[in-house]
Scaffold this motif. Structure first.
Motif, mmCIF file in Angstrom:
data_model
loop_
_atom_site.group_PDB
_atom_site.id
_atom_site.type_symbol
_atom_site.label_atom_id
_atom_site.label_comp_id
_atom_site.label_asym_id
_atom_site.label_seq_id
_atom_site.Cartn_x
_atom_site.Cartn_y
_atom_site.Cartn_z
ATOM 1 N N VAL A 41 -21.061 -55.952 -23.447
ATOM 2 C CA VAL A 41 -20.267 -55.836 -24.903
ATOM 3 C C VAL A 41 -18.856 -56.443 -24.541
ATOM 4 C CG1 VAL A 41 -19.808 -54.893 -26.673
ATOM 5 C CG2 VAL A 41 -21.660 -54.013 -25.558
ATOM 6 N N PHE A 42 -18.421 -56.281 -23.442
ATOM 7 C CA PHE A 42 -16.956 -56.820 -23.196
ATOM 8 C C PHE A 42 -16.940 -58.105 -22.432
ATOM 9 C CE2 PHE A 42 -18.724 -54.221 -19.676
ATOM 10 C CZ PHE A 42 -18.183 -55.005 -18.523
ATOM 11 N N ARG A 43 -15.958 -58.911 -22.313
ATOM 12 C CA ARG A 43 -15.845 -59.982 -21.588
ATOM 13 C C ARG A 43 -14.873 -59.933 -20.536
ATOM 14 N NH1 ARG A 43 -18.280 -64.618 -22.448
ATOM 15 N NH2 ARG A 43 -19.774 -64.822 -24.075
ATOM 16 N N VAL A 44 -14.932 -60.543 -19.303
ATOM 17 C CA VAL A 44 -14.033 -60.436 -18.265
ATOM 18 C C VAL A 44 -13.388 -61.869 -18.359
ATOM 19 C CG1 VAL A 44 -13.556 -60.317 -15.944
ATOM 20 C CG2 VAL A 44 -15.081 -58.876 -16.838
ATOM 21 N N ARG A 45 -12.042 -61.971 -18.124
ATOM 22 C CA ARG A 45 -11.342 -63.412 -18.175
ATOM 23 C C ARG A 45 -11.386 -63.921 -16.867
ATOM 24 N NH1 ARG A 45 -5.941 -63.025 -21.621
ATOM 25 N NH2 ARG A 45 -5.387 -61.775 -19.987
ATOM 26 N N PRO A 46 -11.586 -65.268 -16.702
ATOM 27 C CA PRO A 46 -11.523 -65.880 -15.528
ATOM 28 C C PRO A 46 -10.284 -65.769 -14.882
ATOM 29 C CG PRO A 46 -11.781 -67.721 -17.098
ATOM 30 C CD PRO A 46 -11.976 -66.151 -17.806
ATOM 31 N N VAL A 47 -10.257 -65.514 -13.552
ATOM 32 C CA VAL A 47 -9.089 -65.335 -12.871
ATOM 33 C C VAL A 47 -8.420 -66.823 -12.614
ATOM 34 C CG1 VAL A 47 -9.474 -63.193 -11.630
ATOM 35 C CG2 VAL A 47 -10.167 -65.148 -10.506
ATOM 36 N N ALA A 48 -7.291 -67.251 -12.536
ATOM 37 C CA ALA A 48 -6.788 -68.606 -12.712
ATOM 38 C C ALA A 48 -5.853 -69.022 -11.707
ATOM 39 C CB ALA A 48 -6.372 -68.958 -14.106
ATOM 40 N N ARG A 49 -4.939 -67.740 -11.352
ATOM 41 C CA ARG A 49 -3.746 -68.155 -10.363
ATOM 42 C C ARG A 49 -3.588 -66.675 -9.481
ATOM 43 N NH1 ARG A 49 1.040 -65.948 -12.767
ATOM 44 N NH2 ARG A 49 0.253 -64.595 -14.694
ATOM 45 N N CYS A 50 -2.870 -67.028 -8.537
ATOM 46 C CA CYS A 50 -2.499 -65.978 -7.597
ATOM 47 C C CYS A 50 -1.333 -65.440 -8.047
ATOM 48 C CB CYS A 50 -2.139 -66.465 -5.990
ATOM 49 S SG CYS A 50 -1.638 -65.193 -4.947
ATOM 50 N N THR A 51 -1.441 -63.957 -8.501
ATOM 51 C CA THR A 51 -0.081 -63.496 -9.077
ATOM 52 C C THR A 51 0.438 -62.568 -7.907
ATOM 53 O OG1 THR A 51 -1.547 -61.276 -9.523
ATOM 54 C CG2 THR A 51 -1.219 -63.104 -11.438
ATOM 55 N N ALA A 52 -0.029 -62.307 -6.971
ATOM 56 C CA ALA A 52 0.708 -61.678 -5.874
ATOM 57 C C ALA A 52 0.116 -61.960 -4.410
ATOM 58 C CB ALA A 52 0.775 -60.083 -5.871
ATOM 59 N N SER A 53 1.131 -62.223 -3.520
ATOM 60 C CA SER A 53 0.710 -62.402 -2.036
ATOM 61 C C SER A 53 1.365 -61.346 -1.356
ATOM 62 C CB SER A 53 1.006 -63.590 -1.527
ATOM 63 O OG SER A 53 0.329 -64.692 -2.035
ATOM 64 N N MET A 54 0.414 -60.256 -0.750
ATOM 65 C CA MET A 54 1.081 -58.971 -0.362
ATOM 66 C C MET A 54 1.017 -58.857 1.231
ATOM 67 S SD MET A 54 -0.533 -56.406 -3.454
ATOM 68 C CE MET A 54 -2.110 -56.334 -2.911
ATOM 69 N N PRO A 55 2.020 -59.348 1.878
ATOM 70 C CA PRO A 55 2.297 -59.367 3.292
ATOM 71 C C PRO A 55 2.393 -57.520 3.569
ATOM 72 C CG PRO A 55 4.195 -59.703 2.532
ATOM 73 C CD PRO A 55 3.335 -59.837 1.317
ATOM 74 N N GLY A 56 2.024 -57.576 4.931
ATOM 75 C CA GLY A 56 2.022 -56.014 5.369
ATOM 76 C C GLY A 56 1.264 -55.991 6.533
ATOM 77 N N HIS A 57 0.063 -56.368 6.488
ATOM 78 C CA HIS A 57 -0.868 -56.159 7.831
ATOM 79 C C HIS A 57 -0.307 -57.284 8.599
ATOM 80 C CE1 HIS A 57 -3.843 -53.526 6.312
ATOM 81 N NE2 HIS A 57 -3.960 -54.152 5.121
ATOM 82 N N SER A 58 -0.380 -56.843 10.017
ATOM 83 C CA SER A 58 0.209 -57.664 10.920
ATOM 84 C C SER A 58 -0.958 -58.537 11.859
ATOM 85 C CB SER A 58 1.033 -57.096 12.117
ATOM 86 O OG SER A 58 0.108 -55.882 12.478
ATOM 87 N N GLU A 59 -2.131 -58.074 11.344
ATOM 88 C CA GLU A 59 -3.378 -58.923 11.843
ATOM 89 C C GLU A 59 -4.501 -59.104 10.678
ATOM 90 O OE1 GLU A 59 -4.706 -59.874 14.792
ATOM 91 O OE2 GLU A 59 -2.794 -59.305 15.987
ATOM 92 N N ALA A 60 -5.624 -59.716 11.057
ATOM 93 C CA ALA A 60 -6.373 -60.227 9.719
ATOM 94 C C ALA A 60 -6.746 -59.122 9.133
ATOM 95 C CB ALA A 60 -7.633 -60.956 10.759
ATOM 96 N N VAL A 61 -7.166 -59.467 7.661
ATOM 97 C CA VAL A 61 -7.604 -58.444 6.826
ATOM 98 C C VAL A 61 -9.007 -58.452 6.717
ATOM 99 C CG1 VAL A 61 -7.498 -57.579 4.358
ATOM 100 C CG2 VAL A 61 -5.521 -58.765 5.334
ATOM 101 N N LEU A 62 -9.867 -57.497 7.056
ATOM 102 C CA LEU A 62 -11.295 -57.689 7.584
ATOM 103 C C LEU A 62 -11.898 -57.068 6.327
ATOM 104 C CD1 LEU A 62 -11.453 -56.313 11.234
ATOM 105 C CD2 LEU A 62 -11.098 -58.636 10.339
ATOM 106 N N SER A 63 -11.232 -56.279 5.507
ATOM 107 C CA SER A 63 -11.817 -55.594 4.350
ATOM 108 C C SER A 63 -11.162 -55.210 3.045
ATOM 109 C CB SER A 63 -12.784 -54.144 4.878
ATOM 110 O OG SER A 63 -13.408 -53.422 3.727
#
Length: 504
Positions: free
Chosen positions: A123-145
């Motif tokens: 019944v609801f509609r999800v809007r398509p994602v269009a742009r990156c709103t945040a790049s969140m650094p913090g991890h010092s190695e690959a993000v696996l999950s």
């Protein structure tokens, strides 16, 4: 002379050939005329549910009828007080415009009664994602999950830097850094009531975290090798959530009590690593293994119920048709759920029953043998369908939230779409130039996002079967993607150590 005359069959063939030569392509005027003719006259239709049951009597409708008008008709037949949106399918092809035009384009006969299969839509509609709103650094190695909470308000990420991080999606800032693991964090999983986050690492240790404070609640030790999969008991079976299952490279599956942090029982019949574990909605726990088999276990005592065989190589991935509703529990698409556990459990059960429609849940398995199988695991060990088409390893399979479709991501750089009920192939999505690692659905089942080794994410439209948005931004391979259950955005993580949020 009789010998000079061509035999009758030859004459006919020659004439037909001449006709072909002389048949000119239609000009715009003729095309318009043909299109107009397709809309004249009437068609007798019979509405059918996705399970094949007839709904209402046969109806005589004009050929110019549109999906919107059919929707009004169907809502009337089903005596709905609130209008429910539907999509309509004729021989597995979705009706996108006037019925007559659809039939003419496919050279379909209107002499017999036309079966029109309907599918309820969100019944609801999800809007398509269009742009990156945040790049969140913090991890010092690959993000696996990366994994959104059931209410869609928080995000948990696991990384090769041995930490689990919890992020606030309103401020797009890190909430907590959870330290305790001594090795790569391979999987993170939220309980369906959002009271726990479980994480499993390369050493075989499982940690439990309080997502509000970020404090470690303790460890569940027992597995000898790395944790490949974590899955919580569904909310309609137990609330507050306490039990979860883990699969490991040590060939075993364990069920744990999160409150006491102890192992309740361990199941083991696999000869090689367990690659995926799913806790189903019908009292069974499913495990897939590199020994080419899948097992179903009784969730109360861990007894083996049945095994599923058919794959010729490692089974890498499992998906359940009820997965979305099992993950979100009592939370609806706005991220709200009742406070009282008894009430919430009843809501979760109602949502589960609506999602299954009284039918048994279905399961799809994907393998290194490039194939997939569709099963009805609680009722039979014989597959419903064998799904072939990929030309390399199948990395991940996912059911759409409405259980109607299945997506498969593969090393052959493609994503394929399948019928989630019958297992038939429907479409291939190509645009990635590297292996596709993961895919995630929007909660309204109208779009999905794919993440690839080529460092991009791509958003696809289910109805048009086309690429909707291309999302470059990561500096390296994208290992993990998730779409928030409340539809607000997509999260992705990968080799560049960065967690990215994508919004409309």
């Amino acid at each position: 002379m009789a010998g000079d005359e061509a035999p009758p069959a030859k004459v006919q063939k020659t004439n037909a050939g001449d006709a072909k030569k002389t048949a000119k392509p239609m000009n715009a005027k003729e095309k318009a005329k043909a299109a107009q003719e397709a809309l004249n006259g009437n068609v007798i239709i019979q509405f059918q549910s996705s399970t094949g049951d007839n709904t209402g009597p046969q109806l005589d409708v004009p050929a110019s009828v549109t999906p919107e008008q059919l929707e009004t008709l169907l809502n009337g037949l089903l005596s709905h007080t609130e209008r429910t949106p539907y999509s309509f399918y004729i021989e597995d092809a979705e009706l996108g415009g006037a019925l007559g035009t659809h039939l003419a384009a496919r050279d379909m006969s209107v002499e017999a009664v036309l079966r029109v299969v309907y599918q309820p839509q969100a019944v609801f509609r999800v809007r398509p994602v269009a742009r990156c709103t945040a790049s969140m650094p913090g991890h010092s190695e690959a993000v696996l999950s990366v994994c959104f909470s059931p209410d869609g308000r928080r995000l948990a990420t696991g990384s090769g830097d041995t930490s689990v991080r919890l992020w606030d999606l309103n401020t797009q800032l890190p909430l907590h850094e959870c330290k305790g693991h001594r090795s790569w964090v391979l999987v993170v999983a939220w309980s369906p009531d959002a009271k726990y986050v479980a994480s499993g690492d390369m050493d075989g240790a499982i940690w439990l975290w309080d997502p509000v404070t970020g404090k470690g609640l303790g460890t569940c030790g027992g597995h000898k090798k790395w944790i490949t999969s974590l899955s919580w008991e569904p909310a309609h079976k137990a609330l507050p959530s306490t039990r979860f299952a883990s699969g490991s490279k040590d060939n075993s599956v364990s069920v744990w009590d999160a409150g006491a942090r102890r192992c309740l029982f361990t199941m083991s019949n696999h000869m090689q690593a367990v690659t995926a574990v799913k806790w189903g909605g019908e009292g069974l726990i499913y495990s897939a293994s590199r020994d080419c088999s899948i097992s179903a276990w009784d969730a109360t005592d861990g007894k083996l119920v049945r095994t599923f065989k058919g794959h010729g190589h490692w089974v890498n991935t499992l998906a359940l048709s009820t997965e979305h509703v099992l993950r979100t529990g009592a939370y609806d698409h706005t991220g709200t759920a009742p406070e009282d556990p008894t009430e919430a459990k009843a809501v979760a059960l109602k949502r589960y029953q609506e999602a299954t429609g009284g039918q048994p849940e279905r399961m799809v398995s994907g393998s290194d043998d490039f194939t997939m199988f569709l099963w009805s695991p609680s009722t039979s060990k014989t597959p419903i369908a064998r799904m072939t088409g990929h030309v390399q390893t199948v990395n991940q399979v996912v059911f759409s939230p409405d259980g109607r479709w299945v997506l498969s991501a593969s090393f052959d750089k493609s994503v394929k779409l399948w019928d989630g009920v019958k297992g038939g192939f429907l479409a291939t999505f190509r645009a990635h130039v590297g292996p596709v690692y993961q895919v995630a659905w929007s909660s309204d089942s109208r779009m999905f996002v794919s993440g690839s080794k080529d460092s991009t994410l791509k958003v696809w439209d289910l109805r048009t079967r086309k690429l909707k948005v291309d999302l470059p931004g990561h500096a390296d391979e994208v290992f993990s993607v998730d779409w928030s259950p409340d539809g607000s955005g997509v999260a992705s993580g990968g080799k560049d150590h960065v967690v990215k949020l994508w919004r409309h």
